[in-house]
Design a protein around this motif. Structure first.
Motif, PDB file in Angstrom:
ATOM      1  N   LEU A   1       0.831  -1.200   0.000  1.00 28.80           N
ATOM      2  CA  LEU A   1       0.000   0.000   0.000  1.00 28.80           C
ATOM      3  C   LEU A   1       0.866   1.252   0.000  1.00 28.80           C
ATOM      4  O   LEU A   1       0.542   2.253  -0.634  1.00 28.80           O
ATOM      5  N   ALA A   2       2.003   1.183   0.728  1.00 30.58           N
ATOM      6  CA  ALA A   2       2.885   2.341   0.809  1.00 30.58           C
ATOM      7  C   ALA A   2       3.581   2.607  -0.520  1.00 30.58           C
ATOM      8  O   ALA A   2       4.098   3.694  -0.740  1.00 30.58           O
ATOM      9  N   GLY A   3       3.609   1.599  -1.416  1.00 30.16           N
ATOM     10  CA  GLY A   3       4.232   1.820  -2.722  1.00 30.16           C
ATOM     11  C   GLY A   3       5.501   1.022  -2.957  1.00 30.16           C
ATOM     12  O   GLY A   3       6.307   1.362  -3.813  1.00 30.16           O
ATOM     13  N   LEU A   4       5.670  -0.056  -2.198  1.00 23.97           N
ATOM     14  CA  LEU A   4       6.810  -0.944  -2.419  1.00 23.97           C
ATOM     15  C   LEU A   4       6.336  -2.171  -3.183  1.00 23.97           C
ATOM     16  O   LEU A   4       5.204  -2.605  -3.021  1.00 23.97           O
ATOM     17  N   ALA A   5       7.202  -2.731  -3.998  1.00 19.14           N
ATOM     18  CA  ALA A   5       6.874  -4.002  -4.648  1.00 19.14           C
ATOM     19  C   ALA A   5       8.117  -4.860  -4.630  1.00 19.14           C
ATOM     20  O   ALA A   5       9.225  -4.365  -4.811  1.00 19.14           O
ATOM     21  N   MET A   6       7.925  -6.141  -4.366  1.00 17.82           N
ATOM     22  CA  MET A   6       9.069  -7.047  -4.331  1.00 17.82           C
ATOM     23  C   MET A   6       8.862  -8.140  -5.366  1.00 17.82           C
ATOM     24  O   MET A   6       7.820  -8.778  -5.408  1.00 17.82           O
ATOM     25  N   ILE A   7       9.858  -8.316  -6.223  1.00 20.30           N
ATOM     26  CA  ILE A   7       9.829  -9.424  -7.176  1.00 20.30           C
ATOM     27  C   ILE A   7      10.673 -10.517  -6.553  1.00 20.30           C
ATOM     28  O   ILE A   7      11.897 -10.427  -6.504  1.00 20.30           O
ATOM     29  N   HIS A   8       9.997 -11.546  -6.048  1.00 17.44           N
ATOM     30  CA  HIS A   8      10.701 -12.591  -5.324  1.00 17.44           C
ATOM     31  C   HIS A   8      11.479 -13.477  -6.288  1.00 17.44           C
ATOM     32  O   HIS A   8      11.131 -13.612  -7.450  1.00 17.44           O
ATOM     33  N   GLN A   9      12.513 -14.132  -5.719  1.00 22.13           N
ATOM     34  CA  GLN A   9      13.277 -15.079  -6.530  1.00 22.13           C
ATOM     35  C   GLN A   9      12.363 -16.214  -6.980  1.00 22.13           C
ATOM     36  O   GLN A   9      12.457 -16.681  -8.101  1.00 22.13           O
ATOM     37  N   HIS A  10      11.501 -16.659  -6.078  1.00 22.16           N
ATOM     38  CA  HIS A  10      10.482 -17.637  -6.452  1.00 22.16           C
ATOM     39  C   HIS A  10       9.207 -16.851  -6.677  1.00 22.16           C
ATOM     40  O   HIS A  10       8.693 -16.229  -5.761  1.00 22.16           O
ATOM     41  N   PHE A  11       8.707 -16.889  -7.886  1.00 24.74           N
ATOM     42  CA  PHE A  11       7.592 -16.020  -8.224  1.00 24.74           C
ATOM     43  C   PHE A  11       6.356 -16.385  -7.426  1.00 24.74           C
ATOM     44  O   PHE A  11       6.087 -17.545  -7.173  1.00 24.74           O
ATOM     45  N   MET A  12       5.600 -15.368  -7.046  1.00 25.07           N
ATOM     46  CA  MET A  12       4.381 -15.567  -6.277  1.00 25.07           C
ATOM     47  C   MET A  12       3.196 -15.517  -7.237  1.00 25.07           C
ATOM     48  O   MET A  12       2.412 -14.576  -7.212  1.00 25.07           O
ATOM     49  N   LEU A  13       3.099 -16.512  -8.097  1.00 22.25           N
ATOM     50  CA  LEU A  13       2.042 -16.516  -9.105  1.00 22.25           C
ATOM     51  C   LEU A  13       1.214 -17.783  -8.969  1.00 22.25           C
ATOM     52  O   LEU A  13       1.679 -18.790  -8.459  1.00 22.25           O
ATOM     53  N   ILE A  14      -0.041 -17.706  -9.458  1.00 22.78           N
ATOM     54  CA  ILE A  14      -0.896 -18.884  -9.503  1.00 22.78           C
ATOM     55  C   ILE A  14      -0.758 -19.450 -10.910  1.00 22.78           C
ATOM     56  O   ILE A  14      -1.275 -18.895 -11.868  1.00 22.78           O
ATOM     57  N   GLU A  15      -0.055 -20.577 -11.021  1.00 26.84           N
ATOM     58  CA  GLU A  15       0.270 -21.090 -12.347  1.00 26.84           C
ATOM     59  C   GLU A  15      -0.960 -21.522 -13.122  1.00 26.84           C
ATOM     60  O   GLU A  15      -0.989 -21.459 -14.345  1.00 26.84           O
ATOM     61  N   ALA A  16      -1.986 -21.993 -12.407  1.00 24.89           N
ATOM     62  CA  ALA A  16      -3.168 -22.513 -13.095  1.00 24.89           C
ATOM     63  C   ALA A  16      -4.056 -21.384 -13.619  1.00 24.89           C
ATOM     64  O   ALA A  16      -5.055 -21.654 -14.275  1.00 24.89           O
ATOM     65  N   MET A  17      -3.726 -20.136 -13.318  1.00 22.36           N
ATOM     66  CA  MET A  17      -4.594 -19.025 -13.717  1.00 22.36           C
ATOM     67  C   MET A  17      -3.948 -18.188 -14.820  1.00 22.36           C
ATOM     68  O   MET A  17      -2.759 -18.275 -15.083  1.00 22.36           O
ATOM     69  N   SER A  18      -4.789 -17.327 -15.419  1.00 22.97           N
ATOM     70  CA  SER A  18      -4.313 -16.472 -16.494  1.00 22.97           C
ATOM     71  C   SER A  18      -3.555 -15.279 -15.924  1.00 22.97           C
ATOM     72  O   SER A  18      -3.594 -15.004 -14.728  1.00 22.97           O
ATOM     73  N   VAL A  19      -2.886 -14.567 -16.812  1.00 25.63           N
ATOM     74  CA  VAL A  19      -2.154 -13.368 -16.409  1.00 25.63           C
ATOM     75  C   VAL A  19      -3.100 -12.366 -15.764  1.00 25.63           C
ATOM     76  O   VAL A  19      -2.808 -11.817 -14.696  1.00 25.63           O
TER      77      VAL A  19
END
Ligand SMILES: Nc1ncnc2c1ncn2[C@@H]1O[C@H](COP(=O)(O)OP(=O)(O)O)[C@@H](O)[C@H]1O
Ligand SMILES: [Mg+2]
Lengths: 301, 487
Positions: B78-96
């Motif tokens: 919320l404060a405006g930070l974003a972290m791109i983790h080494q292991h992506f935090m994505l739901i593989e079974a879902m669309s972009v």
């Protein structure tokens, strides 16, 4: 023929409601083995309440509460205490079977179950629509809980696909860490999903007592919770798919009933096996083609 | 100019390890700051503290003029930070598009899928992300998945992006694409922290660089005025005076000769390993370490020749190699080396294949001796291995493997995750063995360890040895360049 299909829809109603509940639970990542117990608790609560209060609406609300109570139990044990989903579900099913039989007897006299007699909910033909050819008798001439199940199926589809909560719920069953990283609370999502599952499956139980039989008998779900579980798997965890599977099982059941009235020389027990046999065959033919939610059954830290 | 981010005096310890030991870090809007350092220097920890995934022991974080403390990832975002983790935090079974909408308030409680898909197309075109909103994440290559994470950060309006080793899993063409995207983000005035061990990337894209070593800032400089060699030296440091340094001694006969070893992850490794010698293998993780160790031990097949004590073993089974005098200390000891559900005594006995019947009493006695000799701290030989701390579990593996007096030892990350005392203990046992004439290949991503105990030091880079230096000719600048993939 129309009669037969309409009967299949009515028989599929309790299965569909339970399966819809199960979809919520499994999509959030908790195996819905406890559907049987949730249904049975709902069936019992509905019958006793409707009988004592002499009010069907009270019975329906009670069935939701009864199923949800079982859901709370499953949620605490599996999500908070991280217990195995399968074992917990089975234990709850056995527990509820014993508990409802016991309570039915303590409400009655002389160790016999309370004698509950309700007039099953009658069909509510929808004015105008029920006179349509073909569609009328098929879709618009049913008792109220069947309409409710159809509406619930549509709403559930929209909920899962079109709302932020539905998206979060599905994501929780796939990758709870990602939900956490995006600011959500996967444990809470799972707890609420399991409790909602209990409520909706309880409603499925109410269909049995209030709409189909008019009384409560021991263990009256008789495996319908497991059949609902099979339906949601066959239906690939989608409400519409599960509804189709429930209809197939409902049709098999209706077919068995038909055969009995025609006096075919087959044992009624064999005919009652029909839907379960079909479920087994369909599940076997799907084999590993089904894809479970990726994190189902995996407890959260 | 007010900096976007000011971190001051950040301290975070894990038990005895001071992962961050008083770190200051500033990032201004529209700047890319490279955070450089070896494995274990504290880079990821610093970023986890910033993003609220861990609380710091002490220190202050000021972001956009407001102090962040006791925050969790949700508040950081919320404060405006974003972290791109080494292991992506994505739901593989879902669309972009579903992945982008997850947890994003602007997507609406009732999801505005079509509108978000349009936003994705817009951002994708503007930043050259080349993402189809309807593509399923499971079908995207890793480089594209990373762009989904970047897209999430962009659409959520992050002012500061943290990328933790974003290039370690990417093919070279994907790396170039990522750097281009980062430059566009910089043009828009966003700040970026870019973690890497690779010098060319730092020099290519960063405005300034901060080098961490052992939890402290070892140096900081604008990239414009810094040389590659200077960076390499800042990264590896000069302090190599470790207590365990073995006495120099002339090497003995060749015990292990490896020629042209190839396979997935290996591109022609060659070396001779002599009796009474430790060959330390340094290098950034993922340059063939696991593959080299497993291939030598016989857990994977590779092409090439491996001669152990004069005998070709490249096709031999694991058991035959053990018989011939090889011992292996793998990196993933919990998986490969211990049966966690069994007792200490049973785990010690796993290698004793002589005889058919077990001798519980003798085994327990032997286990007791080994527990004393290798300082395994547990209630007794009947304690279940799963109960042990990492250090004690590793000592069981070390004890079991080294007690057989092997002639050649392959050790991979033998001291990984151990506290300083246990590290010292394991290293001392390895040196003892070498002093008694064994040949040791000591593979570790902790350069200090390798420099401390290696009679010679090789650097593994891109699946081959970039070079080997003997102890008296150590040149840290050269080693840093080799590690960074600069031959
Ligand atoms: N969760 C943890 N528990 C214990 N030790 C940790 C933990 N995270 C990091 N460490 C230790 O802190 C040090 C710094 O680690 P890290 O920040 O991951 O380094 P880097 O990202 O630079 O490779 C290392 O010695 C590591 O072993
Ligand atoms: Mg790291």
């Amino acid at each position: 023929m129309m009669d037969f299909l309409a009967a299949a829809i009515r028989i599929a109603t309790p299965l569909l409601l339970a399966a819809l509940g199960g979809i919520l639970s499994e999509r959030a990542g908790v195996f819905a083995v406890g559907l049987e117990g949730m249904m049975l608790a709902g069936a019992f609560a509905a019958a006793v309440t409707a009988w004592a209060a002499d009010n069907f609406a009270a019975g329906i609300l009670a069935s939701i509460a009864g199923g949800a109570l079982v859901g709370v139990m499953v949620a605490i044990v599996t999500v908070r205490m991280r217990a195995d989903n399968m074992v917990t579900g089975l234990a709850v099913n056995i527990l509820v079977a014993g508990l409802t039989s016991f309570l039915a007897r303590s409400a009655g006299q002389g160790g016999r179950p309370a004698s509950i007699h309700l007039t099953p909910l009658a069909a509510w033909p929808i004015p105008g629509l029920s006179d349509l050819p073909i569609l009328g008798p098929l879709l618009f001439d049913h008792p109220p809980l069947t309409y409710l199940a159809i509406v619930a199926c549509v709403l559930m589809t929209l909920f899962l696909g079109r709302t932020q909560i539905g998206l979060t719920l599905r994501a929780t069953g796939e990758n709870p860490e990602a939900v956490f990283a995006s600011g959500g609370n996967p444990k809470l999502v799972r707890m609420l999903a399991v409790i909602a599952c209990g409520g909706i499956a309880g409603l499925g139980g109410a269909v049995l007592t209030l709409q189909q039989v008019g009384t409560f008998t021991d263990n009256m779900t008789g495996g319908r919770g497991y059949l609902a579980l099979a339906s949601l798997i066959v239906g690939r965890w989608t409400p519409v798919g599960a509804a189709a599977a429930c209809l197939v099982f409902g049709a098999a059941d209706a077919f068995g009933l038909r055969m009995q009235t025609f006096g075919l020389p087959a044992s009624s027990y064999v005919l009652q096996m029909a839907p379960y046999l079909i479920a087994l065959l369909v599940l076997a033919s799907l084999g590993r083609a089904t894809r479970l939610p990726a994190s189902i059954g995996r407890p959260l830290d | 100019m007010v900096p976007l981010l000011e971190m001051r005096g950040i301290v975070r310890t894990f038990g005895a390890v001071r992962a961050n030991d008083g770190i200051d870090l500033d990032v201004a809007a529209g700047r890319i700051v490279g955070l450089l350092g070896e494995n274990g220097s504290g880079k990821s920890t610093l970023m986890k503290l910033l993003f609220g995934m861990l609380p710091p022991d002490s220190g202050t974080i000021i972001f956009k003029g407001r102090e962040l403390s006791g925050h969790r990832p949700a508040e950081a975002m919320l404060a405006g930070l974003a972290m791109i983790h080494q292991h992506f935090m994505l739901i593989e079974a879902m669309s972009v598009v579903d992945n982008v909408m997850l947890g994003w308030p602007a997507a609406g409680k009732l999801l505005r899928r079509a509108a978000v898909a349009n936003q994705i197309r817009g951002a994708s075109a503007r930043f050259g992300l080349d993402l189809d909103p309807d593509a399923k994440v499971a079908n995207l290559p890793l480089g594209r998945r990373q762009r989904v994470e970047i897209l999430k950060a962009i659409l959520r309006g992050a002012d500061l992006l943290i990328l933790d080793e974003p290039t370690s899993n990417l093919a070279p063409a994907e790396v170039a694409g990522l750097l281009t995207i980062l430059r566009r983000l910089r043009e828009e005035g966003r700040g970026i922290v870019f973690i890497t061990h690779k010098l060319p990337e730092v020099l290519d894209v960063c405005d300034e660089v901060v080098v961490l070593r052992a939890g402290r800032v070892a140096g900081r400089a604008p990239v414009a005025g810094v040389s590659r060699a200077a960076l390499a030296e800042m990264m590896v440091g000069r302090d190599t005076t470790h207590a365990h340094s073995p006495d120099p001694r002339p090497p003995g006969a060749v015990r292990l000769a490896v020629r042209g070893l190839r396979g997935p992850g290996l591109a022609g490794v060659e070396f001779d390993l002599h009796a009474g010698e430790i060959l330390g293998v340094a290098g950034v993780d993922g340059n063939g370490q696991i593959e080299l160790a497993d291939t030598l031990a016989g857990l994977r097949r590779g092409e090439g020749s491996i001669v152990l004590n004069g005998q070709e073993i490249a096709r031999a089974s694991v058991a035959a190699r053990m018989q011939a005098g090889l011992a292996y200390l793998p990196a993933d000891r919990a998986q490969t080396s211990l049966v966690r559900a069994m007792t200490i005594a049973e785990n010690f006995g796993l290698r004793d294949h002589a005889g058919f019947l077990l001798h519980p009493a003798a085994r327990t006695a032997h286990a007791k001796e080994l527990m004393t000799a290798y300082d395994v701290r547990a209630p007794g030989p009947q304690t279940v291995a799963a109960r042990l701390s990492g250090g004690n579990a590793q000592k069981i593996v070390v004890g079991r493997e080294l007690d057989r007096a092997p002639s050649v030892v392959i050790a991979h990350q033998a001291a990984w995750g151990l506290d300083p005392g246990a590290t010292r203990f394991v290293l001392d046992r390895v040196v003892d063995l070498r002093n008694r004439g064994a040949a040791v290949l000591y593979i570790s991503s902790e350069l200090e360890e390798v420099l401390a105990i290696g009679d010679r030091v090789a650097v593994l880079s891109g699946g081959r040895f970039a070079g080997i230096l003997s102890r008296d000719k150590i040149d840290l600048g050269q080693i840093g360049l080799w590690m960074a993939g600069q031959a």
